[in-house]
Design an enzyme around this catalytic site. Structure first.
Site, PDB file in Angstrom:
ATOM      1  N   ILE A 278       0.836  -1.206   0.000  1.00 63.24           N
ATOM      2  CA  ILE A 278       0.000   0.000   0.000  1.00 63.24           C
ATOM      3  C   ILE A 278       0.872   1.258   0.000  1.00 63.24           C
ATOM      4  CG2 ILE A 278      -1.670   1.276   1.406  1.00 63.24           C
ATOM      5  CD1 ILE A 278      -2.766  -1.497   2.333  1.00 63.24           C
TER       6      ILE A 278
ATOM      7  N   ASP B 270      14.558   2.299   9.600  1.00 59.82           N
ATOM      8  CA  ASP B 270      13.671   1.396  10.329  1.00 59.82           C
ATOM      9  C   ASP B 270      12.829   2.248  11.275  1.00 59.82           C
ATOM     10  OD1 ASP B 270      12.447  -0.402  12.009  1.00 59.82           O
ATOM     11  OD2 ASP B 270      14.185  -1.746  12.122  1.00 59.82           O
ATOM     12  N   VAL B 271      11.512   2.292  11.061  1.00 56.75           N
ATOM     13  CA  VAL B 271      10.691   3.195  11.873  1.00 56.75           C
ATOM     14  C   VAL B 271      10.602   2.768  13.338  1.00 56.75           C
ATOM     15  CG1 VAL B 271       9.282   3.840   9.862  1.00 56.75           C
ATOM     16  CG2 VAL B 271       8.390   2.218  11.496  1.00 56.75           C
TER      17      VAL B 271
ATOM     18  N   ASN C 188       2.584   4.851   7.362  1.00 57.55           N
ATOM     19  CA  ASN C 188       2.019   3.652   6.728  1.00 57.55           C
ATOM     20  C   ASN C 188       2.538   2.348   7.321  1.00 57.55           C
ATOM     21  OD1 ASN C 188       0.973   1.944   4.371  1.00 57.55           O
ATOM     22  ND2 ASN C 188       3.196   1.729   4.132  1.00 57.55           N
TER      23      ASN C 188
ATOM     24  N   TYR D 176      -2.320  -6.743  16.935  1.00 57.57           N
ATOM     25  CA  TYR D 176      -2.577  -5.962  15.715  1.00 57.57           C
ATOM     26  C   TYR D 176      -3.772  -5.009  15.870  1.00 57.57           C
ATOM     27  CZ  TYR D 176      -3.065  -4.871  10.728  1.00 57.57           C
ATOM     28  OH  TYR D 176      -3.161  -4.221   9.509  1.00 57.57           O
TER      29      TYR D 176
ATOM     30  N   LYS E 253      -3.742  -0.900  16.375  1.00 53.57           N
ATOM     31  CA  LYS E 253      -4.387  -0.072  15.345  1.00 53.57           C
ATOM     32  C   LYS E 253      -5.456   0.832  15.981  1.00 53.57           C
ATOM     33  CE  LYS E 253      -2.368  -1.293  11.459  1.00 53.57           C
ATOM     34  NZ  LYS E 253      -1.453  -0.354  10.775  1.00 53.57           N
TER      35      LYS E 253
ATOM     36  N   ILE F 152      -6.844  -5.675   1.585  1.00 57.74           N
ATOM     37  CA  ILE F 152      -6.286  -5.080   0.363  1.00 57.74           C
ATOM     38  C   ILE F 152      -5.324  -6.085  -0.259  1.00 57.74           C
ATOM     39  CG2 ILE F 152      -5.011  -3.126  -0.609  1.00 57.74           C
ATOM     40  CD1 ILE F 152      -7.746  -2.336   0.719  1.00 57.74           C
TER      41      ILE F 152
HETATM   42  N1  LIG Z   1      -2.743  -5.326   3.175  1.00 61.52           N
HETATM   43  C1  LIG Z   1      -3.895  -5.222   3.827  1.00 61.52           C
HETATM   44  O1  LIG Z   1      -4.868  -5.964   3.548  1.00 61.52           O
HETATM   45  C2  LIG Z   1      -4.065  -4.200   4.905  1.00 61.52           C
HETATM   46  C3  LIG Z   1      -5.337  -4.071   5.506  1.00 61.52           C
HETATM   47  C4  LIG Z   1      -5.521  -3.131   6.496  1.00 61.52           C
HETATM   48  C5  LIG Z   1      -4.480  -2.302   6.863  1.00 61.52           C
HETATM   49  N2  LIG Z   1      -3.263  -2.435   6.266  1.00 61.52           N
HETATM   50  C6  LIG Z   1      -2.195  -1.538   6.714  1.00 61.52           C
HETATM   51  O2  LIG Z   1      -1.588  -0.912   5.584  1.00 61.52           O
HETATM   52  C7  LIG Z   1      -0.211  -0.657   5.878  1.00 61.52           C
HETATM   53  C8  LIG Z   1       0.670  -1.257   4.795  1.00 61.52           C
HETATM   54  O3  LIG Z   1       0.454  -2.657   4.750  1.00 61.52           O
HETATM   55  P1  LIG Z   1       0.933  -3.535   3.506  1.00 61.52           P
HETATM   56  O4  LIG Z   1       0.043  -4.717   3.451  1.00 61.52           O
HETATM   57  O5  LIG Z   1       1.070  -2.674   2.292  1.00 61.52           O
HETATM   58  O6  LIG Z   1       2.379  -4.007   4.014  1.00 61.52           O
HETATM   59  P2  LIG Z   1       3.608  -4.599   3.176  1.00 61.52           P
HETATM   60  O7  LIG Z   1       3.122  -5.071   1.832  1.00 61.52           O
HETATM   61  O8  LIG Z   1       4.255  -5.579   4.083  1.00 61.52           O
HETATM   62  O9  LIG Z   1       4.576  -3.349   2.932  1.00 61.52           O
HETATM   63  C9  LIG Z   1       5.152  -2.721   3.998  1.00 61.52           C
HETATM   64  C10 LIG Z   1       6.153  -1.642   3.574  1.00 61.52           C
HETATM   65  O10 LIG Z   1       6.704  -1.105   4.763  1.00 61.52           O
HETATM   66  C11 LIG Z   1       8.117  -1.356   4.833  1.00 61.52           C
HETATM   67  N3  LIG Z   1       8.428  -1.638   6.244  1.00 61.52           N
HETATM   68  C12 LIG Z   1       7.992  -2.660   7.017  1.00 61.52           C
HETATM   69  N4  LIG Z   1       8.481  -2.530   8.270  1.00 61.52           N
HETATM   70  C13 LIG Z   1       9.243  -1.414   8.284  1.00 61.52           C
HETATM   71  C14 LIG Z   1       9.998  -0.745   9.285  1.00 61.52           C
HETATM   72  N5  LIG Z   1      10.090  -1.222  10.540  1.00 61.52           N
HETATM   73  N6  LIG Z   1      10.642   0.395   8.956  1.00 61.52           N
HETATM   74  C15 LIG Z   1      10.565   0.902   7.699  1.00 61.52           C
HETATM   75  N7  LIG Z   1       9.870   0.320   6.709  1.00 61.52           N
HETATM   76  C16 LIG Z   1       9.209  -0.827   6.997  1.00 61.52           C
HETATM   77  C17 LIG Z   1       8.347  -2.538   3.879  1.00 61.52           C
HETATM   78  O11 LIG Z   1       9.680  -2.596   3.379  1.00 61.52           O
HETATM   79  P3  LIG Z   1      10.861  -3.392   4.175  1.00 61.52           P
HETATM   80  O12 LIG Z   1      10.288  -4.710   4.575  1.00 61.52           O
HETATM   81  O13 LIG Z   1      11.961  -3.467   3.166  1.00 61.52           O
HETATM   82  O14 LIG Z   1      11.214  -2.537   5.348  1.00 61.52           O
HETATM   83  C18 LIG Z   1       7.349  -2.171   2.782  1.00 61.52           C
HETATM   84  O15 LIG Z   1       7.856  -1.133   1.970  1.00 61.52           O
HETATM   85  C19 LIG Z   1       0.037  -1.236   7.282  1.00 61.52           C
HETATM   86  O16 LIG Z   1      -0.116  -0.214   8.241  1.00 61.52           O
HETATM   87  C20 LIG Z   1      -1.070  -2.265   7.439  1.00 61.52           C
HETATM   88  O17 LIG Z   1      -1.386  -2.520   8.788  1.00 61.52           O
HETATM   89  C21 LIG Z   1      -3.024  -3.372   5.314  1.00 61.52           C
END
Ligand SMILES: NC(=O)c1ccc[n+]([C@@H]2O[C@H](COP(=O)([O-])OP(=O)(O)OC[C@H]3O[C@@H](n4cnc5c(N)ncnc54)[C@H](OP(=O)(O)O)[C@@H]3O)[C@@H](O)[C@H]2O)c1
Length: 255
Positions: free
Chosen positions: A19, A66-67, A93, A154, A158, A187
């Protein structure tokens, strides 16, 4: 609708994939300058090259951060603002996506999702006060419903993200700074959380897919569209909201 985001300076955490990657691209499409981060250097380098090709008229600047590391995160915020001459929009994010109900997961979730948001906001607020900018937190419908991720950190973390962002909105409104949360439903991104579940836990995938009244999961673009709208002056009186992008997945009525 013209959003007026050209030349705005935007910060996105976790902007290489999923996302966050789509949010980064959405702001670049609007002509903004985007500073984004992730932990994986190779992904930062590859995405910077690709974004320079795809968006020759915008500026995308990646950083390995790293956040969950508070000093790294606040230094990156300051360095980005100094480099680009301020900050207009901050998108929190990143999530630890920590679901297991064990102490280590609770610690990760708190450190990354909540303390990460607090650190990001505190470092960015002085710049946002100058620009009359805004903060957008990405939470989840798991923050407002005890779904398949419960019990575990989780959802509760949130929920705290939604609460803290609403508190920021109240605190910062007199200074002209807005703060809103977006809560996505399921998503689908490939590779991503749901494509992984589809491959490794097909029964869980099917049961969760069946809950979606639209008969499908959402697309990352559908979240990013809501983010750029809320970030723009078109949403100038929207602050303190929790904006669901879930295709009516949540049964509860949000008052
Ligand atoms: N996907 C869904 O269905 C869904 C639904 C509801 C809410 N969300 C929310 O949407 C957001 C994004 O989710 P996503 O599914 O897109 O996740 P994702 O596909 O795992 O992508 C996460 C991104 O964040 C980076 N990241 C992870 N941990 C990090 C850290 N500690 N420091 C810096 N960068 C970091 C990852 O890169 P690196 O691993 O290289 O650091 C990647 O660029 C999250 O807040 C999640 O809770 C997602």
């Amino acid at each position: 609708m013209h959003l007026g985001l050209e030349k705005k300076i935007v910060l996105v955490t976790g902007g290489t994939k999923g996302i966050g990657g789509t949010i980064t691209r959405a702001f670049l499409e609007e002509g903004a300058t985007v500073h984004y981060c992730s932990r994986t250097k190779a992904d930062i380098e590859a995405s910077e090259k690709q974004l320079a090709i795809d968006f020759p008229d915008a500026r995308a600047i990646g950083a390995t951060v790293d956040v969950s590391d508070q000093s790294q995160l606040s230094e990156w915020v300051k360095a980005s603002a100094e480099q680009s001459g301020g900050l207009d929009v901050v998108v929190a994010n990143v999530s630890a996506l920590a679901i297991p109900d064990d102490v280590e997961s609770w610690r990760n979730a708190f450190q990354t999702d909540l303390l990460g948001l607090h650190t990001l906001a505190q470092a960015a607020i002085p710049y946002l006060e100058k620009s009359k900018g805004n903060i957008i937190s990405i939470a989840s419908v798991s923050g407002i419903s005890a779904d398949f991720t419960s019990p575990g950190p989780y959802g509760p973390v949130k929920a705290a993200v939604i609460h803290y962002t609403a508190s920021l909105a109240r605190q910062l409104a007199p200074k002209g700074v807005r703060a809103n949360t977006i809560s996505p439903g399921n998503i689908y991104v490939d590779p991503g959380v749901w494509s992984g579940i589809e491959k490794n836990m097909p029964d869980l995938f099917k049961s969760q897919m069946d809950l979606n009244p639209m008969g499908r999961m959402g697309k990352p673009e559908e979240v990013a569209n809501a983010v750029v709208f809320l970030a723009s002056d078109r949403a100038s009186f929207v602050s303190g909201s929790n904006f669901k992008v879930d295709g009516a997945l949540c049964e509860g009525v949000q008052f």
